[in-house]
Write an enzyme that holds these catalytic residues in place. Structure first.
Site, PDB file in Angstrom:
ATOM      1  N   ASP A  17      42.948  35.423  41.376  1.00 53.94           N
ATOM      2  CA  ASP A  17      43.435  35.612  42.756  1.00 53.94           C
ATOM      3  C   ASP A  17      43.093  34.431  43.665  1.00 53.94           C
ATOM      4  OD1 ASP A  17      44.125  38.337  42.015  1.00 53.94           O
ATOM      5  OD2 ASP A  17      41.998  38.796  42.237  1.00 53.94           O
ATOM      6  N   LYS A  20      46.833  30.389  42.860  1.00 56.15           N
ATOM      7  CA  LYS A  20      47.415  29.393  41.951  1.00 56.15           C
ATOM      8  C   LYS A  20      48.922  29.255  42.139  1.00 56.15           C
ATOM      9  CE  LYS A  20      45.470  31.706  38.603  1.00 56.15           C
ATOM     10  NZ  LYS A  20      44.475  32.503  39.348  1.00 56.15           N
ATOM     11  N   GLY A  21      49.611  30.401  42.362  1.00 58.86           N
ATOM     12  CA  GLY A  21      51.074  30.375  42.468  1.00 58.86           C
ATOM     13  C   GLY A  21      51.554  29.428  43.540  1.00 58.86           C
ATOM     14  N   LYS A  22      50.925  29.506  44.708  1.00 56.52           N
ATOM     15  CA  LYS A  22      51.316  28.638  45.823  1.00 56.52           C
ATOM     16  C   LYS A  22      51.138  27.164  45.469  1.00 56.52           C
ATOM     17  CE  LYS A  22      49.861  26.961  50.267  1.00 56.52           C
ATOM     18  NZ  LYS A  22      49.123  27.072  51.504  1.00 56.52           N
ATOM     19  N   GLY A  44      49.466  38.309  39.076  1.00 52.20           N
ATOM     20  CA  GLY A  44      50.520  38.217  40.084  1.00 52.20           C
ATOM     21  C   GLY A  44      50.356  36.955  40.895  1.00 52.20           C
ATOM     22  N   HIS A  45      51.294  36.025  40.766  1.00 54.33           N
ATOM     23  CA  HIS A  45      51.221  34.777  41.524  1.00 54.33           C
ATOM     24  C   HIS A  45      52.170  34.858  42.719  1.00 54.33           C
ATOM     25  CE1 HIS A  45      49.463  32.362  37.902  1.00 54.33           C
ATOM     26  NE2 HIS A  45      48.718  33.368  38.306  1.00 54.33           N
ATOM     27  N   GLN A 229      44.864  34.401  35.880  1.00 50.96           N
ATOM     28  CA  GLN A 229      43.509  34.919  36.104  1.00 50.96           C
ATOM     29  C   GLN A 229      42.567  33.772  36.497  1.00 50.96           C
ATOM     30  OE1 GLN A 229      44.761  36.086  32.715  1.00 50.96           O
ATOM     31  NE2 GLN A 229      45.688  37.831  33.647  1.00 50.96           N
ATOM     32  N   VAL A 305      49.700  42.523  42.151  1.00 47.88           N
ATOM     33  CA  VAL A 305      50.370  43.388  41.177  1.00 47.88           C
ATOM     34  C   VAL A 305      49.975  44.847  41.370  1.00 47.88           C
ATOM     35  CG1 VAL A 305      50.535  43.963  38.714  1.00 47.88           C
ATOM     36  CG2 VAL A 305      50.688  41.582  39.446  1.00 47.88           C
TER      37      VAL A 305
END
Length: 429
Positions: A17, A20-22, A44-45, A229, A305
């Site tokens: 959390d 990472k997605g951004k 969930g990214h 993760q 998520v």
């Protein structure tokens, strides 16, 4: 003879959390390919841009930039969740079948894997791990016990037999756990799953990803590997047994994509300006007071998520130094700095007292909170709204001091600082 390109790795240094997605979304334009190398739809990214908010679970976070995205062999894939996610992106205008490739060696999450996950957690009672219930653990268990079903199997003539054999084996295990599913419900789950498998097979390029990636690297193409993760959830180096089922560290990119270790270039390590954890497991710097609740509220610390409340605490530099060492981090990225905007004083854990002896090394076990006591350093807060800041020159002095303190403690430069959820709220130093 052309020299192969190096691949850069981007991963989380805490308990997941980290955001990472951004960062993948921000860095992607510099690369020709983005690849996920481990984990499953439990990750969930979240990406926010142009007034949109998107949560990606299985699909790499580089899909909005138009380059090639690869789901590597180290990933486990739930066809149903994948199909739902893919159709959502396609309906919103992303030409996914053109840019997404899936390794044939990816292991598939079967409907019965999810049932086994729930039954296993129930059987553990108070000792449960706190999984997301997505069937990840049982799928990796089948992988290591050599009973798994892989994406490449869907192209084989006897796929239906392989699927039935695996499902029957799971039903025997469920019977032993006193969790035999309702036949009608199971049939519906299998029908939906089969439809999703057909969607995956008919619409996407299923590839031998290790060959594809290495050929592209020889052609001078660049690649960013996206971890899921965080390091402290790594099955070997995390806070075992409260960990995920895969290697979340840099080495996982090698085994999860078929890349040799000498191909690794920069390693971007992402961390929050504080610390969070979801589910069960030890967390030395966890705050049970109003400060912890305040961090959770300001930081919107709820799982992308699962929607579960995240446990919040001060930054843990003992765990961070350990994660940097394990991963060979070359550049640090600090997320959610703005969450601490209003705090007069900020604390950072610089060491642990383990059985009364102070150490800066991460110990074998941190399970017993009475034996592992964080040693804190207090730092003056900056009391400035960082979300309005657009360059490093505008950082308040106290925030610059916090960055300098972290860099001295961690011995790696902080290259990027995030001051808000949008892709534009990202400052490169």
């Amino acid at each position: 003879m052309q020299k192969d390109m190096k691949v850069d790795v981007l991963l989380g240094l805490q308990w997941g959390d980290e955001g990472k997605g951004k960062v993948v979304d921000v860095l992607t334009p510099r690369y020709d390919m983005v690849a996920r190398f481990q984990g499953g739809p439990n990750a969930g990214h979240t990406l926010e841009f142009d007034g949109r908010k998107v949560v990606l679970r299985s699909i790499p976070s580089g899909v909005f930039q138009g380059n090639v995205n690869i789901i590597g062999n180290g990933v486990v894939l739930d066809p149903v969740l994948f199909a739902g996610e893919a159709k959502e992106l396609i309906n919103a205008g992303t030409d996914l079948s053109k840019i997404l490739k899936v390794s044939k060696k990816v292991h598939l999450i079967l409907p019965t894997h999810r049932l086994l996950d729930a039954a296993g957690e129930k059987a553990k009672g108070k000792d449960k791990i706190g999984t997301t219930g997505k069937g990840i653990g049982p799928t990796y268990t089948d992988k290591t016990s050599r009973n798994g079903i892989r994406v490449g199997d869907v192209l084989e003539a006897d796929f239906a037999e392989r699927f039935k054999k695996a499902t029957d084996r799971h039903l025997e295990q469920l019977a032993r756990l006193d969790s035999t599913p309702d036949p009608e419900n199971l049939k519906n789950l299998i029908d939906t799953w089969t439809e999703a498998v057909n969607f995956l097979r008919d619409n996407f390029d299923l590839i031998d990803s290790e060959h594809y990636i290495n050929k592209e690297l020889r052609q001078g193409k660049s690649m960013l590997c996206e971890g899921a993760q965080g390091t402290m959830l790594d099955v070997d180096f995390g806070s075992y047994p409260f960990v995920t089922s895969s290697n979340t560290i840099t080495a996982g990119a090698c085994s999860g994509l078929g890349i040799a270790p000498n191909k690794i270039g920069d390693v971007y390590g992402i961390f929050k300006a504080y610390c969070t954890r979801v589910g069960s497991g030890p967390f030395p710097t966890e705050l049970f007071d109003e400060t912890g609740a305040e961090i959770r509220r300001i930081g919107h610390e709820f799982g992308a998520v699962t929607g579960r409340e995240r446990r919040c605490g001060w930054i843990d530099l003992v765990a961070l130094r350990y994660a940097i060492m394990i991963n060979g981090v070359t550049k640090l990225i600090m997320m959610k700095s703005d969450v601490l905007d209003g705090f007069k004083t900020i604390k950072a854990c610089t060491a642990y007292k383990v059985d009364g002896v102070e150490t800066r090394d991460f110990p074998y076990s941190i399970d017993d909170a009475s034996r592992v006591i964080p040693v804190y350093k207090e730092i003056a807060g900056w009391n400035t709204d960082l979300t309005k800041v657009s360059s490093e020159a505008e950082f308040p002095q106290e925030f610059k001091d916090y960055i300098k303190f972290l860099e001295e403690e961690l011995e790696v430069p902080i290259a990027i600082v995030s001051v808000g959820p949008d892709r534009t709220q990202t400052i490169e130093r």
